[in-house]
Design a protein around this motif. Sequence first.
Motif, mmCIF file in Angstrom:
data_model
loop_
_atom_site.group_PDB
_atom_site.id
_atom_site.type_symbol
_atom_site.label_atom_id
_atom_site.label_comp_id
_atom_site.label_asym_id
_atom_site.label_seq_id
_atom_site.Cartn_x
_atom_site.Cartn_y
_atom_site.Cartn_z
ATOM 1 N N VAL A 46 0.835 -1.201 0.000
ATOM 2 C CA VAL A 46 0.000 0.000 0.000
ATOM 3 C C VAL A 46 0.872 1.254 0.000
ATOM 4 N N LEU A 47 1.903 1.266 0.836
ATOM 5 C CA LEU A 47 2.762 2.449 0.926
ATOM 6 C C LEU A 47 3.521 2.682 -0.377
ATOM 7 N N VAL A 48 3.988 1.594 -0.997
ATOM 8 C CA VAL A 48 4.717 1.751 -2.255
ATOM 9 C C VAL A 48 3.775 2.262 -3.346
ATOM 10 N N THR A 49 2.557 1.767 -3.353
ATOM 11 C CA THR A 49 1.572 2.248 -4.326
ATOM 12 C C THR A 49 1.289 3.733 -4.112
ATOM 13 N N MET A 50 1.260 4.160 -2.866
ATOM 14 C CA MET A 50 1.037 5.579 -2.566
ATOM 15 C C MET A 50 2.149 6.450 -3.137
ATOM 16 N N THR A 51 3.381 5.949 -3.121
ATOM 17 C CA THR A 51 4.481 6.744 -3.692
ATOM 18 C C THR A 51 4.271 6.944 -5.186
ATOM 19 N N SER A 52 3.696 5.926 -5.857
ATOM 20 C CA SER A 52 3.406 6.054 -7.286
ATOM 21 C C SER A 52 2.331 7.105 -7.527
ATOM 22 N N LEU A 53 1.311 7.107 -6.685
ATOM 23 C CA LEU A 53 0.238 8.092 -6.825
ATOM 24 C C LEU A 53 0.733 9.511 -6.548
ATOM 25 N N MET A 54 1.700 9.634 -5.627
ATOM 26 C CA MET A 54 2.221 10.952 -5.254
ATOM 27 C C MET A 54 3.239 11.486 -6.254
ATOM 28 N N SER A 55 3.832 10.598 -7.055
ATOM 29 C CA SER A 55 4.984 10.982 -7.873
ATOM 30 C C SER A 55 4.754 12.160 -8.819
ATOM 31 N N PRO A 56 3.572 12.333 -9.424
ATOM 32 C CA PRO A 56 3.406 13.492 -10.304
ATOM 33 C C PRO A 56 3.405 14.827 -9.557
ATOM 34 N N PHE A 57 3.072 14.782 -8.255
ATOM 35 C CA PHE A 57 2.916 16.010 -7.478
ATOM 36 C C PHE A 57 4.130 16.310 -6.590
ATOM 37 N N THR A 58 4.742 15.265 -6.064
ATOM 38 C CA THR A 58 5.950 15.442 -5.235
ATOM 39 C C THR A 58 7.024 14.497 -5.765
ATOM 40 N N PRO A 59 7.602 14.778 -6.913
ATOM 41 C CA PRO A 59 8.489 13.812 -7.580
ATOM 42 C C PRO A 59 9.714 13.402 -6.778
ATOM 43 N N PHE A 60 10.364 14.372 -6.112
ATOM 44 C CA PHE A 60 11.617 14.041 -5.413
ATOM 45 C C PHE A 60 11.340 13.286 -4.108
ATOM 46 N N PHE A 61 10.354 13.762 -3.363
ATOM 47 C CA PHE A 61 10.020 13.090 -2.104
ATOM 48 C C PHE A 61 9.479 11.687 -2.373
ATOM 49 N N SER A 62 8.661 11.548 -3.432
ATOM 50 C CA SER A 62 8.119 10.236 -3.785
ATOM 51 C C SER A 62 9.241 9.273 -4.169
ATOM 52 N N GLU A 63 10.224 9.777 -4.911
ATOM 53 C CA GLU A 63 11.357 8.933 -5.309
ATOM 54 C C GLU A 63 12.154 8.486 -4.088
ATOM 55 N N PHE A 64 12.350 9.422 -3.141
ATOM 56 C CA PHE A 64 13.075 9.087 -1.910
ATOM 57 C C PHE A 64 12.363 7.971 -1.148
ATOM 58 N N LEU A 65 11.033 8.109 -0.973
ATOM 59 C CA LEU A 65 10.273 7.085 -0.255
ATOM 60 C C LEU A 65 10.277 5.754 -1.008
ATOM 61 N N TYR A 66 10.135 5.834 -2.318
ATOM 62 C CA TYR A 66 10.074 4.617 -3.133
ATOM 63 C C TYR A 66 11.366 3.808 -3.015
ATOM 64 N N PRO A 86 -1.332 3.287 -10.876
ATOM 65 C CA PRO A 86 -2.319 2.233 -10.612
ATOM 66 C C PRO A 86 -3.635 2.502 -11.336
ATOM 67 N N VAL A 87 -4.241 1.437 -11.825
ATOM 68 C CA VAL A 87 -5.546 1.535 -12.491
ATOM 69 C C VAL A 87 -6.635 1.451 -11.428
ATOM 70 N N VAL A 88 -7.497 2.437 -11.408
ATOM 71 C CA VAL A 88 -8.565 2.484 -10.414
ATOM 72 C C VAL A 88 -9.690 1.553 -10.835
ATOM 73 N N GLU A 89 -10.073 0.658 -9.939
ATOM 74 C CA GLU A 89 -11.192 -0.225 -10.217
ATOM 75 C C GLU A 89 -12.460 0.379 -9.620
ATOM 76 N N ALA A 90 -13.511 0.361 -10.394
ATOM 77 C CA ALA A 90 -14.780 0.942 -9.946
ATOM 78 C C ALA A 90 -15.495 -0.023 -9.009
ATOM 79 N N VAL A 91 -14.934 -0.159 -7.810
ATOM 80 C CA VAL A 91 -15.490 -1.077 -6.819
ATOM 81 C C VAL A 91 -15.690 -0.324 -5.508
ATOM 82 N N ASP A 92 -16.833 -0.491 -4.938
ATOM 83 C CA ASP A 92 -17.112 0.113 -3.641
ATOM 84 C C ASP A 92 -16.277 -0.607 -2.587
ATOM 85 N N PRO A 93 -15.378 0.107 -1.886
ATOM 86 C CA PRO A 93 -14.526 -0.558 -0.892
ATOM 87 C C PRO A 93 -15.318 -1.202 0.234
#
Length: 385
Positions: free
Chosen positions: A1-21, A51-58
């Motif tokens: 989950v955390l690694v996936t979050m870094t991918s989602l953040m990468s367009p907005f915080t590229p350097f910090f996301s890369e560091f976390l990744y 990540p591809v968003v699936e149209a599923v109610d969590p």
Amino acid sequence: VLVTMTSLMSPFTPFFSEFLYQKLRLLHPNAGQKDKEAIGSSASVHFVQLPVVEAVDPNSELVSKEMEALQNVVELGRKAREAKNVSLKKPVKNLIVVASRPEQISGLLKLEGYVKSELHTMNLTVTDKEDEWCSYSATPNFSSLGKRCGKQMQEVKKGIMALTSEQMSEFRKTSTINVAGFDLGPSDLTVTRQFAGDKERYTHMESDDGSMVIALDLAEDEDTIMIWLGREFISLVQKLRKNGNLSVGDAIEVFYGEDEEGACFHKALAIPDIKASIVSKLGTVPLPLSMFPSWTKSVGTTTATIHTSNFTVTIARPNTSVNVDRVSKDYPKLDQKTLGVAAQLAGDVVESDQQTLTMSLDGHELTLTRGKHFFASVTEQLVAL
């Protein structure tokens, strides 16, 4: 989950996301794999597909049931390991899950990677074919049936003994079955399920509601042993790193030695995938203990026995390595003692970015060159040669 979050953040915080990744990818199940675009194995978070968003109610019932199946299998798998005193670190060849509900099967197949990672299994088999892995037995309640069946009791008993696995499985689901004209329920008949596989080879557990049976294949082959050795080696090095007050990002060199009898870690290191996994986790290639420079101070040393391999592991911060053979070739008049002193001095005084070193020993002027006579580390020398 955390690694996936870094991918989602990468367009907005590229350097910090890369560091976390870069920190988190070392712990991801895909670490060491060859897929350049898969999360965890990709060299950069910016190479990973979003990540591809699936149209599923969590909160949907299906998702809840799939997650419940995952949790149950992981819990049963851990209990099965404990029952046979098998360490969770030790990989197993296969995990068989016999599930009776479609949502359990679909959920486990969808979450296969998590199941494998949590239970350290090389393969996952999910099936609904209970007859291949389970057997059933039916026990009549004579005190209850005798009053109802009277003189037909023997006929009912024969009917119960003749029940097929499919019929007994159906009874477990519906709690009713007709035998010799009598409708029987849980108070009349008890149906139990047993694991039908090789109990020496497999360790098994059944869920409380009877909907799943899991079995771990404990048979050892060369693949499982090699993977186990690789993981245990990584664990030993990380413990040495922690005991030496080094952080995960601190550069180290790792040296190992094996007793000849039963030695097998060198075989594991020769397997590309295992070697890649070790390098990914440790940041360096393990080197023979014979290459450890005598002037280098070790951070820590430990010994261990894994399977049949008895070996010693030593870690150290990268230090200058001297190629004595090349020094001897360029300065043939130096005796062995003087060569040893030259190597010792080079190891002690060379700076990390220094390219040449000049010294005077016993009337001999020596000019040593980085990349030829000395190297910043043993690993650098190994790569250069």
